[in-house]
Design a protein around this motif. Sequence first.
Motif, PDB file in Angstrom:
ATOM      1  N   ILE A 144      59.673  24.030  81.119  1.00 45.62           N
ATOM      2  CA  ILE A 144      58.863  22.842  80.839  1.00 45.62           C
ATOM      3  C   ILE A 144      59.714  21.579  80.984  1.00 45.62           C
ATOM      4  O   ILE A 144      59.281  20.593  81.584  1.00 45.62           O
ATOM      5  N   ASP A 145      60.943  21.622  80.468  1.00 44.09           N
ATOM      6  CA  ASP A 145      61.839  20.476  80.565  1.00 44.09           C
ATOM      7  C   ASP A 145      62.152  20.147  82.026  1.00 44.09           C
ATOM      8  O   ASP A 145      62.107  18.979  82.438  1.00 44.09           O
ATOM      9  N   ALA A 146      62.446  21.172  82.819  1.00 45.73           N
ATOM     10  CA  ALA A 146      62.744  20.960  84.240  1.00 45.73           C
ATOM     11  C   ALA A 146      61.523  20.407  84.980  1.00 45.73           C
ATOM     12  O   ALA A 146      61.649  19.521  85.834  1.00 45.73           O
ATOM     13  N   LEU A 147      60.348  20.910  84.631  1.00 44.84           N
ATOM     14  CA  LEU A 147      59.116  20.443  85.264  1.00 44.84           C
ATOM     15  C   LEU A 147      58.909  18.950  85.011  1.00 44.84           C
ATOM     16  O   LEU A 147      58.615  18.182  85.938  1.00 44.84           O
ATOM     17  N   PHE A 148      59.082  18.519  83.772  1.00 47.12           N
ATOM     18  CA  PHE A 148      58.868  17.114  83.449  1.00 47.12           C
ATOM     19  C   PHE A 148      59.953  16.219  84.035  1.00 47.12           C
ATOM     20  O   PHE A 148      59.687  15.076  84.400  1.00 47.12           O
ATOM     21  N   LYS A 149      61.178  16.740  84.162  1.00 48.02           N
ATOM     22  CA  LYS A 149      62.222  15.964  84.831  1.00 48.02           C
ATOM     23  C   LYS A 149      61.864  15.755  86.296  1.00 48.02           C
ATOM     24  O   LYS A 149      62.034  14.664  86.837  1.00 48.02           O
ATOM     25  N   GLU A 150      61.373  16.809  86.955  1.00 51.23           N
ATOM     26  CA  GLU A 150      60.974  16.690  88.360  1.00 51.23           C
ATOM     27  C   GLU A 150      59.835  15.694  88.524  1.00 51.23           C
ATOM     28  O   GLU A 150      59.828  14.883  89.453  1.00 51.23           O
ATOM     29  N   LEU A 151      58.856  15.750  87.644  1.00 55.60           N
ATOM     30  CA  LEU A 151      57.734  14.813  87.719  1.00 55.60           C
ATOM     31  C   LEU A 151      58.196  13.379  87.512  1.00 55.60           C
ATOM     32  O   LEU A 151      57.705  12.449  88.161  1.00 55.60           O
ATOM     33  N   THR A 152      59.164  13.196  86.622  1.00 58.83           N
ATOM     34  CA  THR A 152      59.709  11.855  86.393  1.00 58.83           C
ATOM     35  C   THR A 152      60.414  11.345  87.637  1.00 58.83           C
ATOM     36  O   THR A 152      60.229  10.190  88.045  1.00 58.83           O
ATOM     37  N   ILE A 153      61.207  12.201  88.270  1.00 61.32           N
ATOM     38  CA  ILE A 153      61.922  11.814  89.489  1.00 61.32           C
ATOM     39  C   ILE A 153      60.937  11.489  90.604  1.00 61.32           C
ATOM     40  O   ILE A 153      61.076  10.483  91.299  1.00 61.32           O
TER      41      ILE A 153
ATOM     42  N   GLY B 102      57.867  10.482  90.306  1.00 57.19           N
ATOM     43  CA  GLY B 102      57.221   9.214  89.968  1.00 57.19           C
ATOM     44  C   GLY B 102      58.098   8.029  90.302  1.00 57.19           C
ATOM     45  O   GLY B 102      57.631   7.018  90.838  1.00 57.19           O
ATOM     46  N   PHE B 103      59.380   8.143  90.019  1.00 56.84           N
ATOM     47  CA  PHE B 103      60.322   7.070  90.328  1.00 56.84           C
ATOM     48  C   PHE B 103      60.437   6.865  91.832  1.00 56.84           C
ATOM     49  O   PHE B 103      60.403   5.733  92.321  1.00 56.84           O
ATOM     50  N   VAL B 104      60.553   7.961  92.573  1.00 57.52           N
ATOM     51  CA  VAL B 104      60.644   7.872  94.032  1.00 57.52           C
ATOM     52  C   VAL B 104      59.369   7.227  94.592  1.00 57.52           C
ATOM     53  O   VAL B 104      59.420   6.368  95.475  1.00 57.52           O
ATOM     54  N   GLY B 105      58.219   7.629  94.073  1.00 62.15           N
ATOM     55  CA  GLY B 105      56.955   7.042  94.517  1.00 62.15           C
ATOM     56  C   GLY B 105      56.896   5.554  94.239  1.00 62.15           C
ATOM     57  O   GLY B 105      56.438   4.765  95.077  1.00 62.15           O
ATOM     58  N   LEU B 106      57.374   5.150  93.069  1.00 64.55           N
ATOM     59  CA  LEU B 106      57.392   3.724  92.702  1.00 64.55           C
ATOM     60  C   LEU B 106      58.301   2.940  93.635  1.00 64.55           C
ATOM     61  O   LEU B 106      57.937   1.863  94.120  1.00 64.55           O
ATOM     62  N   VAL B 107      59.486   3.469  93.922  1.00 65.47           N
ATOM     63  CA  VAL B 107      60.428   2.789  94.812  1.00 65.47           C
ATOM     64  C   VAL B 107      59.843   2.682  96.217  1.00 65.47           C
ATOM     65  O   VAL B 107      59.892   1.613  96.850  1.00 65.47           O
ATOM     66  N   MET B 108      59.262   3.777  96.711  1.00 66.71           N
ATOM     67  CA  MET B 108      58.690   3.755  98.060  1.00 66.71           C
ATOM     68  C   MET B 108      57.531   2.765  98.153  1.00 66.71           C
ATOM     69  O   MET B 108      57.416   2.024  99.133  1.00 66.71           O
ATOM     70  N   MET B 109      56.675   2.739  97.146  1.00 68.83           N
ATOM     71  CA  MET B 109      55.564   1.795  97.150  1.00 68.83           C
ATOM     72  C   MET B 109      56.095   0.365  97.152  1.00 68.83           C
ATOM     73  O   MET B 109      55.596  -0.498  97.880  1.00 68.83           O
TER      74      MET B 109
END
Length: 131
Positions: free
Chosen positions: A83-92, A94-101
């Motif tokens: 669960i911890d790894a899953l949420f870390k991946e989702l956070t990353i 999201g960050f990549v998506g924000l930077v790309m946008m």
Amino acid sequence: QGAHTHQAEGETAGEEDEPRPGEYELLEKVIKEVESAKDETKHWTTVGLFGVIIVLSIAFEVMQEAAVKYLKRTHQTQYLKMIDALFKELTILGFVGLVMMSLVKSGVMDLVNEMYFEEAEERRRRLSEME
């Protein structure tokens, strides 16, 4: 009498082409109201989108906490790392998506496209001309 009728028609036609008093002011007022309505719609759309993002973020946090509590309560602690790894991946992601946008909206990606991909297109065109 025919000349008088013709002259009256000419005057009528000329008067129709000219704006009536207050017509421009009315048109400008309507245009301002439409622009104001568009601005207000954009404002409320932005507020609505932020609201949806906040509600989804809170729901996501609540679900994560509920999942962690459930796993601890049922002594399935081996899944906590997952669960911890899953949420870390989702956070990353999201960050990549924000930077790309941000890069796309700011025009940086257009500059990159012009620098690298148009040069590659130019090289391909030259090669095809050589053949």
